[in-house]
Scaffold this motif. Structure first.
Motif, short mmCIF file in Angstrom:
data_model
loop_
_atom_site.label_atom_id
_atom_site.label_comp_id
_atom_site.label_asym_id
_atom_site.label_seq_id
_atom_site.Cartn_x
_atom_site.Cartn_y
_atom_site.Cartn_z
N ALA A 36 21.45 58.13 65.60
CA ALA A 36 21.97 58.93 66.71
C ALA A 36 21.35 60.33 66.69
N VAL A 37 21.24 60.92 65.50
CA VAL A 37 20.63 62.25 65.39
C VAL A 37 19.17 62.21 65.82
N LEU A 38 18.44 61.19 65.41
CA LEU A 38 17.04 61.07 65.79
C LEU A 38 16.87 60.96 67.30
N GLU A 39 17.73 60.16 67.93
CA GLU A 39 17.60 59.99 69.38
C GLU A 39 17.97 61.26 70.12
N ILE A 40 18.98 61.96 69.65
CA ILE A 40 19.35 63.24 70.27
C ILE A 40 18.21 64.24 70.15
N LEU A 41 17.59 64.32 68.97
CA LEU A 41 16.46 65.23 68.78
C LEU A 41 15.28 64.84 69.67
N TRP A 42 15.08 63.55 69.86
CA TRP A 42 14.00 63.10 70.74
C TRP A 42 14.24 63.55 72.18
N ARG A 45 14.10 67.73 72.04
CA ARG A 45 12.82 68.39 71.76
C ARG A 45 11.62 67.75 72.47
N ARG A 46 11.83 66.53 73.00
CA ARG A 46 10.76 65.85 73.73
C ARG A 46 9.54 65.61 72.86
N GLN A 47 9.76 65.33 71.57
CA GLN A 47 8.67 65.04 70.65
C GLN A 47 8.80 63.59 70.20
N PRO A 463 2.46 68.90 62.88
CA PRO A 463 3.64 69.12 62.04
C PRO A 463 4.14 70.54 62.09
N ALA A 464 3.25 71.51 62.29
CA ALA A 464 3.69 72.91 62.33
C ALA A 464 4.57 73.14 63.54
N ARG A 465 4.15 72.60 64.71
CA ARG A 465 4.98 72.78 65.91
C ARG A 465 6.26 71.96 65.81
N MET A 466 6.15 70.80 65.16
CA MET A 466 7.30 69.92 65.04
C MET A 466 8.44 70.60 64.28
N PHE A 467 8.11 71.31 63.21
CA PHE A 467 9.13 71.95 62.38
C PHE A 467 9.28 73.43 62.69
N GLY A 468 8.60 73.90 63.75
CA GLY A 468 8.82 75.26 64.19
C GLY A 468 8.19 76.30 63.30
#
Length: 475
Positions: A36-42, A45-47, A463-468
């Motif tokens: 559920a957390v993964l899908e919410i983040l998807w 964040r649209r990643q 990965p840099a953009r992914m983790f901010g």
């Protein structure tokens, strides 16, 4: 009385089957929430990397959910076959609780499970996310009802006893929210999250050891280590509260956990290791920390604690089993905390993905959650002996009138079938976790790569953009 009588065989059979079953709900509770957390983040964040990791864990979740349902059905049948007297006595109380679990939690899970597993490309993203959340909520709600029933057996409340000797409900509020429910529920759900985090972390570590630039492995490992460092200290704190509650309501269990045969008026030691000799009522070869148990249980080095000498011998649980299962659980909990601390240290040094000893440690700790969950269950349930309903219904008075030969046959069949079926299921599970599908592709059941619509190619994932963060290589 025979050593291997019907009572002992019935207990061994139930312990064997529930040990297999208990692992699967622990993993599905945690995995459902993780998905559920993964899908919410998807969606947020649209990643697409979140979607890729979601799809990767969806099949293992489905497999473990199915094995949990199958193994759970076997347990319910045993109440009628091996524990019919128990089922008759406690049925008016526990029967409705099991029905509530089916009508609310299981129907919620089953109703949305199909949409979660097969509806990604058939329904809207928002509706699919709602289905995943519904399954996650259903797993926790299922745990609530099961733990409520189990907790009532440890701290019975809100009941009366009729002329037939049955426990009958008088206050459902007191039955459900019995004195040990909050601590037992919190401890169990946190254990499920820790068990899942360790499995996810071990999987991420496995792939990082092979390629530490793999972005999906980085995401899995980062999320898992974050969950471990947050959850492990909370679990230790909740476990302390749970222990104090157990000391209040089931003191003999705590005495067995601590190995205290004698009372200690000036501070009780904590035995790190030792061998409890129940017949001689002493700890042999013990290595103790003076005043340690008093500090843990009363938060005072010199606080007095009573021992099993104050309890009739026929009320003692099997001390050696409870003593060692408790230490296995606690020892693994300390290692989990250490793993989380090492992960936090590596994260702060921006070496989370490059520290190979940490990855090996996380890989080795992969099964630790499963072992700790089983050890905790053994501590709880064996420590309740000689009762099924604590202080009111003895285990010897709960078993069905069966002969030992019949139980030998059924136990043997269970061992053979479980080892075969769950052995194959376990090998298939590890096979799924050992190999990541191609980036931008999703494997079908035949292993053929299938392009996922809208999925970002591997080279385009930053990965840099992914983790901010600005650093392209280190977190």
């Amino acid at each position: 009385m025979e050593v291997w009588d019907a009572l002992l065989l019935a207990r061994i059979q139930f312990a064997f089957t529930v040990s297999f079953h208990f692992v699967f709900p622990a993993l599905t509770i945690g995995l459902a929430s993780y998905l559920a957390v993964l899908e919410i983040l998807w969606l947020w964040r649209r990643q697409d990397i979140y979607l890729q990791v979601f799809r990767f864990w969806l099949k293992p979740f489905a497999l473990m959910f199915a094995m949990g349902v199958v193994s759970g059905i076997v347990l319910t049948y045993q109440f009628g076959t091996n524990w019919s007297v128990y089922a008759d006595r406690v049925g008016p109380v526990l029967g409705p609780l099991m029905a509530y679990e089916v009508l609310t939690a299981f129907f919620l899970e089953a109703g949305f499970l199909g949409l979660m597993l097969f509806g990604m490309d058939r329904i809207g993203r928002g509706l699919h996310c709602f289905a995943t959340l519904a399954v996650a909520v259903g797993t926790v709600l299922s745990a609530f009802w099961i733990i409520a029933a189990n907790s009532w057996m440890h701290t019975p409340a809100g009941f009366g006893i009729n002329e037939a000797g049955q426990f009958v409900p008088e206050s459902w509020w007191q039955i459900i929210f019995n004195p040990s429910l909050p601590f037992r529920l919190g401890h169990t759900v946190l254990a499920a999250y820790l068990t899942t985090a360790l499995l996810v972390g071990a999987t991420g570590a496995w792939h990082l050891l092979r390629d530490n630039t793999e972005p999906r492995a980085r995401l899995m490992f980062s999320m898992a280590m974050g969950m471990v460092i947050v959850t492990a200290p909370i679990q230790i704190l909740v476990g302390d509260f749970h222990g104090l509650n157990t000391l209040e309501h089931q003191p003999a269990k705590v005495m067995a956990m601590e190995g205290h045969f004698d009372s200690y008026p000036d501070g009780a030691p904590f035995y790190v290791v030792g061998w409890p000799d129940q017949s001689a009522a002493e700890i042999r070869y013990g290595l103790a920390i003076p005043g340690g148990s008093s500090l843990i249980l009363q938060h005072d080095w010199n606080a007095p604690l009573e021992g099993l000498e104050t309890v009739p011998r026929e009320e003692w649980p099997p001390v050696a089993i409870v003593f060692w299962s408790f230490r296995i659980m606690v020892g693994l909990g300390v290692l989990m905390l250490l793993l989380g601390a090492c992960g936090l240290y590596a994260r702060l040094r921006k070496r989370l993905y490059d520290t190979r000893p940490l990855h090996r440690f996380a890989l080795a700790m992969g099964p630790a959650g499963v072992v700790a969950v089983i050890a905790g269950w053994v501590t709880t349930e064996v420590g309740r002996q000689p009762y099924t309903v604590y202080g009111l219904l003895r285990t010897a008075d709960s078993v069905s009138p069966l002969g030992a030969p019949a139980l030998w046959v059924s136990l043997t069949m269970f061992v053979l079938v479980y080892c075969l079926v769950f052995g194959i299921g376990g090998m298939y599970l590890f096979r799924m976790l050992r190999k990541l599908p191609l980036v931008g592709a999703q494997d079908d059941d035949e292993g053929t790569p299938i392009r996922t619509a809208g999925t970002t190619p591997a080279a385009a994932i930053d990965p840099a953009r992914m983790f901010g963060r600005k650093e392209p290589r280190h977190e």
